[in-house]
Design a protein around this motif. Structure first.
Motif, short mmCIF file in Angstrom:
data_model
loop_
_atom_site.label_atom_id
_atom_site.label_comp_id
_atom_site.label_asym_id
_atom_site.label_seq_id
_atom_site.Cartn_x
_atom_site.Cartn_y
_atom_site.Cartn_z
N MET A 75 -8.98 5.96 -13.53
CA MET A 75 -9.32 4.65 -14.10
C MET A 75 -8.09 3.75 -14.18
O MET A 75 -8.19 2.55 -13.90
CB MET A 75 -9.96 4.82 -15.50
CG MET A 75 -11.30 5.55 -15.49
SD MET A 75 -12.50 4.82 -14.34
CE MET A 75 -12.74 3.23 -15.05
N VAL A 76 -6.95 4.30 -14.52
CA VAL A 76 -5.69 3.53 -14.54
C VAL A 76 -5.42 2.99 -13.14
O VAL A 76 -5.11 1.80 -12.98
CB VAL A 76 -4.51 4.39 -15.05
CG1 VAL A 76 -3.18 3.69 -14.81
CG2 VAL A 76 -4.68 4.71 -16.54
N LEU A 77 -5.54 3.86 -12.14
CA LEU A 77 -5.33 3.42 -10.76
C LEU A 77 -6.26 2.28 -10.39
O LEU A 77 -5.82 1.25 -9.86
CB LEU A 77 -5.53 4.60 -9.79
CG LEU A 77 -5.31 4.29 -8.32
CD1 LEU A 77 -4.68 5.47 -7.61
CD2 LEU A 77 -6.61 3.93 -7.61
N GLU A 83 0.83 -1.20 0.00
CA GLU A 83 0.00 0.00 0.00
C GLU A 83 0.87 1.26 0.00
O GLU A 83 0.60 2.22 -0.74
CB GLU A 83 -0.93 -0.02 1.21
CG GLU A 83 -2.02 1.02 1.17
CD GLU A 83 -3.03 0.80 2.27
OE1 GLU A 83 -4.21 0.57 1.94
OE2 GLU A 83 -2.64 0.87 3.46
N ILE A 84 1.92 1.27 0.78
CA ILE A 84 2.81 2.43 0.85
C ILE A 84 3.54 2.65 -0.48
O ILE A 84 3.69 3.78 -0.94
CB ILE A 84 3.77 2.30 2.05
CG1 ILE A 84 2.96 2.54 3.32
CG2 ILE A 84 4.94 3.27 1.94
CD1 ILE A 84 3.66 2.17 4.59
N VAL A 85 3.99 1.58 -1.10
CA VAL A 85 4.64 1.71 -2.42
C VAL A 85 3.65 2.27 -3.44
O VAL A 85 4.00 3.16 -4.23
CB VAL A 85 5.24 0.37 -2.89
CG1 VAL A 85 5.66 0.43 -4.36
CG2 VAL A 85 6.42 -0.02 -2.01
N LEU A 86 2.43 1.77 -3.42
CA LEU A 86 1.42 2.28 -4.36
C LEU A 86 1.13 3.75 -4.12
O LEU A 86 1.01 4.53 -5.07
CB LEU A 86 0.14 1.44 -4.26
CG LEU A 86 0.22 0.02 -4.80
CD1 LEU A 86 -1.07 -0.73 -4.51
CD2 LEU A 86 0.53 0.02 -6.29
N ILE A 87 1.02 4.14 -2.86
CA ILE A 87 0.79 5.55 -2.54
C ILE A 87 1.93 6.40 -3.10
O ILE A 87 1.70 7.43 -3.74
CB ILE A 87 0.60 5.76 -1.03
CG1 ILE A 87 -0.74 5.17 -0.57
CG2 ILE A 87 0.68 7.25 -0.66
CD1 ILE A 87 -0.91 5.09 0.95
N ALA A 146 -3.75 11.06 -4.23
CA ALA A 146 -3.12 9.74 -4.40
C ALA A 146 -3.39 8.85 -3.20
O ALA A 146 -3.78 7.69 -3.35
CB ALA A 146 -1.62 9.90 -4.61
N THR A 147 -3.19 9.38 -2.01
CA THR A 147 -3.40 8.59 -0.80
C THR A 147 -4.86 8.17 -0.67
O THR A 147 -5.16 7.01 -0.39
CB THR A 147 -2.95 9.39 0.45
OG1 THR A 147 -1.58 9.76 0.28
CG2 THR A 147 -3.11 8.57 1.71
N SER A 148 -5.76 9.10 -0.92
CA SER A 148 -7.20 8.79 -0.82
C SER A 148 -7.62 7.73 -1.83
O SER A 148 -8.33 6.78 -1.49
CB SER A 148 -8.03 10.05 -1.06
OG SER A 148 -7.73 11.03 -0.11
N PHE A 149 -7.17 7.90 -3.08
CA PHE A 149 -7.57 6.95 -4.12
C PHE A 149 -6.97 5.56 -3.88
O PHE A 149 -7.65 4.55 -4.03
CB PHE A 149 -7.16 7.45 -5.51
CG PHE A 149 -7.90 8.68 -5.97
CD1 PHE A 149 -9.21 8.91 -5.61
CD2 PHE A 149 -7.26 9.61 -6.78
CE1 PHE A 149 -9.88 10.05 -6.04
CE2 PHE A 149 -7.92 10.75 -7.23
CZ PHE A 149 -9.24 10.97 -6.84
N VAL A 150 -5.70 5.51 -3.50
CA VAL A 150 -5.06 4.21 -3.28
C VAL A 150 -5.68 3.50 -2.09
O VAL A 150 -6.06 2.32 -2.18
CB VAL A 150 -3.52 4.35 -3.10
CG1 VAL A 150 -2.91 3.04 -2.59
CG2 VAL A 150 -2.87 4.75 -4.41
N ILE A 151 -5.79 4.19 -0.96
CA ILE A 151 -6.37 3.54 0.23
C ILE A 151 -7.81 3.14 -0.02
O ILE A 151 -8.23 2.03 0.32
CB ILE A 151 -6.23 4.44 1.47
CG1 ILE A 151 -4.75 4.56 1.87
CG2 ILE A 151 -7.06 3.89 2.64
CD1 ILE A 151 -4.47 5.55 2.99
#
Length: 185
Positions: free
Chosen positions: A103-105, A22-26, A39-44
């Motif tokens: 959408m990519v995310l 999760e941290i790497v993705l953020i 970024a943080t909101s969308f990834v989490i």
């Protein structure tokens, strides 16, 4: 009962691995969106939603008799794929409009999050009949490793780089797989 070391290895490995990924993705998506809050909101959000759906469907795979240790191995394969395709894909689409980037995310994070949502509930289901205190021990171990992982991932990223955070996430999932190898669901 089930050996406490196996529970430690499995639930510690998936707790650490999940948070490290999760941290790497953020980090990757902060660079992609140029905004840490988005970024943080969308990834989490994507991770929690997709992992929740994976957790929900984990019951079906338990019924089909899939081995518990196969899920962490599948996650490792996905992480290897991510390490190869993520940066080039993000660089190739960085100029796209925000809605396209979202959408990519989602297309990247949802399959990974879905699979990452399976090991915890299947692990809890597997150990629930293995002895008194196994489930609270598993919850505690997983929670402990999830909490310390945020600080640990930051230290590792600063000292060694984010690629090492991803490698150690894979090692956590490998430990989880090895810890439950041979355990019947």
């Amino acid at each position: 009962g089930l050996d406490r070391w196996r529970i430690l290895g499995y639930f510690g490995g998936i707790g650490l691995g999940y948070m490290f990924v999760e941290i790497v993705l953020i980090q990757q998506f902060i660079l992609y969106f140029g905004n840490p809050i988005y970024a943080t909101s969308f990834v989490i959000g994507a991770m929690l939603l997709s992992s929740g759906i994976g957790s929900y469907y984990s019951v079906e795979w338990m019924k089909k008799g899939y081995k518990i240790w196969l899920w962490p191995l599948l996650i490792i394969l996905l992480l290897i794929s991510f390490s190869v395709i993520l940066t080039p894909l993000l660089l190739g689409t960085i100029a796209w409009p925000a809605w396209s980037k979202i959408m990519v995310l989602l297309l990247l994070v949802f399959p990974l999050g879905f699979i990452m949502g399976i090991p915890f509930p299947t692990g809890i289901s597997t150990i629930s009949s293995k002895g008194k205190g196994a489930v609270p021990w598993a919850w505690g171990i997983n929670g402990y490793f999830a909490v310390i992982s945020t600080a640990l991932a930051t230290i590792i990223a600063v000292e060694m780089g984010f690629q090492w955070v991803l490698v150690i996430a894979g090692i956590g999932y490998l430990l989880a797989a090895l810890s439950m190898k041979g355990i019947r669901n």
